[in-house]
Design a protein around this motif. Sequence first.
Motif, PDB file in Angstrom:
ATOM      1  N   LEU A   1      31.712 -20.756  14.701  1.00 44.99           N
ATOM      2  CA  LEU A   1      30.836 -19.884  13.911  1.00 44.99           C
ATOM      3  C   LEU A   1      31.618 -18.670  13.412  1.00 44.99           C
ATOM      4  O   LEU A   1      31.595 -18.343  12.214  1.00 44.99           O
ATOM      5  CB  LEU A   1      29.642 -19.435  14.768  1.00 44.99           C
ATOM      6  N   GLU A   2      32.328 -18.031  14.333  1.00 47.23           N
ATOM      7  CA  GLU A   2      33.094 -16.827  13.960  1.00 47.23           C
ATOM      8  C   GLU A   2      34.128 -17.151  12.888  1.00 47.23           C
ATOM      9  O   GLU A   2      34.291 -16.411  11.919  1.00 47.23           O
ATOM     10  CB  GLU A   2      33.794 -16.257  15.195  1.00 47.23           C
ATOM     11  N   GLN A   3      34.763 -18.287  13.076  1.00 43.88           N
ATOM     12  CA  GLN A   3      35.805 -18.708  12.134  1.00 43.88           C
ATOM     13  C   GLN A   3      35.214 -18.915  10.731  1.00 43.88           C
ATOM     14  O   GLN A   3      35.760 -18.436   9.731  1.00 43.88           O
ATOM     15  CB  GLN A   3      36.390 -20.007  12.638  1.00 43.88           C
ATOM     16  N   GLN A   4      34.082 -19.596  10.679  1.00 40.88           N
ATOM     17  CA  GLN A   4      33.454 -19.867   9.369  1.00 40.88           C
ATOM     18  C   GLN A   4      33.019 -18.567   8.697  1.00 40.88           C
ATOM     19  O   GLN A   4      33.176 -18.397   7.490  1.00 40.88           O
ATOM     20  CB  GLN A   4      32.253 -20.793   9.545  1.00 40.88           C
ATOM     21  N   ILE A   5      32.470 -17.651   9.495  1.00 44.89           N
ATOM     22  CA  ILE A   5      32.024 -16.375   8.928  1.00 44.89           C
ATOM     23  C   ILE A   5      33.219 -15.629   8.332  1.00 44.89           C
ATOM     24  O   ILE A   5      33.159 -15.113   7.203  1.00 44.89           O
ATOM     25  CB  ILE A   5      31.310 -15.511  10.008  1.00 44.89           C
TER      26      ILE A   5
END
Length: 481
Positions: A220-224
Amino acid sequence: MTTPERLAAPPQPIEPDDATLSAWLEETADYAFRQMSGAGKLPSWNTEGAAAVVERVKSEPLPERGMPLEEVLAKLDPAIQASFTTTGPGYLAYVPGGGLPSAALADLVACATNRFVNVDLAAPALAELERTTLRWLAELMGMPQGANGIFTSGGSLSNLAALVAARAEQLGEEFQDGTLYYSEDTHACVAKAAKVAGFPLRALRVVPVDSRRRMRVDALEQQIEQDKTRGLRPFFVVANAGTTNTGAIDPLQEILRVCRARGLWAHADGAYGGLFRIARGGDRLLPGLGGFDSLTLDPHKCLFLPYGTGALLMKDPEALRRAHATSASYLQDVTAGESLGITDYSPELSRDFRGIRVWLPFMLHGVAAFRDQLSEKLALTRWAYDELAREPLFEMFDEPQLSVVALAAKPPAGHALDANAFGAEVLKRVNARKRVFLSSTAIGGRYLIRICIVSFRTHADRVREAVEGLVAEARALATEG
Ligand SMILES: Cc1ncc(COP(=O)(O)O)c(C=O)c1O
């Protein structure tokens, strides 16, 4: 001289006289009583002959003149019977709905009195009754003081209203560069909500899950971060407080942390699982649930109420008003100060008085009755899991995180059916007994049998039947191969 009496002859009476009204109520109550008291004896599903009933319903002409209520109910009854017995103790498929008798009383009162609750001036105390009930729900979920929301028709509409509020707060009117995030196992209504709210497909990010089907927060963090770098505006994350597939609970606290750190809206979809927070130990089961900006609940699932009873809770309910409120001159007589009332917080104006369906059962039974019921469901799920895990013909998908047990079949070596076909055949045979009704799902190409324990009428005896049925049918099938 023309008088209204001369212009309009009195119509055929549509309002019954007192004696007829009383007889109608008695007859309908009698019918409802038989349905409710007999729910445990009905087959768990009964749609085999439904085609003939469908044809009869379809060919019914619109009557020019009415008929006796007895005849009307006699026409309706076969259509009711030809269905999944969603109110029965054996309904363990999908996410079971409710049908609590006390909610039927609430609906009768609501329809009989037909007050208008969505505009405060029209029924001020009833509007307050809805807000109070929503406040109770918010308190039960551990949300901060001031949290409130709206009753909706269900989880799909709650998720939509939450997304619309978040869109307005976070993105403003030009929102095509906004991006939203949810896990692979998120209910399909979230993608539908995004579509209805005007987001293009390219705005949706499906975050991978771990081996227990929980959102991977690192991903999730990576995609954001990637989206930010590309000049997009990440704004909305959906965390599952219980997925439909396997009851998986996303890492709620970590998702909250990610949202807080980046200023994103944190929404929890607790349509299936959120209300388990009421169960004993529920706060440990769903840690952080009360900290979300918005939270979807479905009282028509885990409060056992009739379909059409959803709720959306918001930390800042005024965000709903900012997203939805409009004004109209024809409502000037009922506009008090800033707000018309509930309608300003929701996409709806006229609607049913849903709040009473939650309020009356809470008043009649007390919240302890729901706590006991939900605690029982969690314990029964654990028991079913432990029993089924002992059977070598099954492989458990995961320890239950809420009230879903998911399992794959493990046929003996050399069996004519592969694991997926074996599992599907076992499910078919168990359902054919019509004592329980189970459903299935597929994860990573594996066929999984699902048991979902939610109904207030489901107790140990029926769960034992489900478990024993699965084991017996699997063993019988194993010897046939
Ligand atoms: C997790 C979850 N979200 C949303 C929904 C949709 O809710 P509704 O059917 O009340 O619109 C469901 C329905 O099963 C669900 O399980």
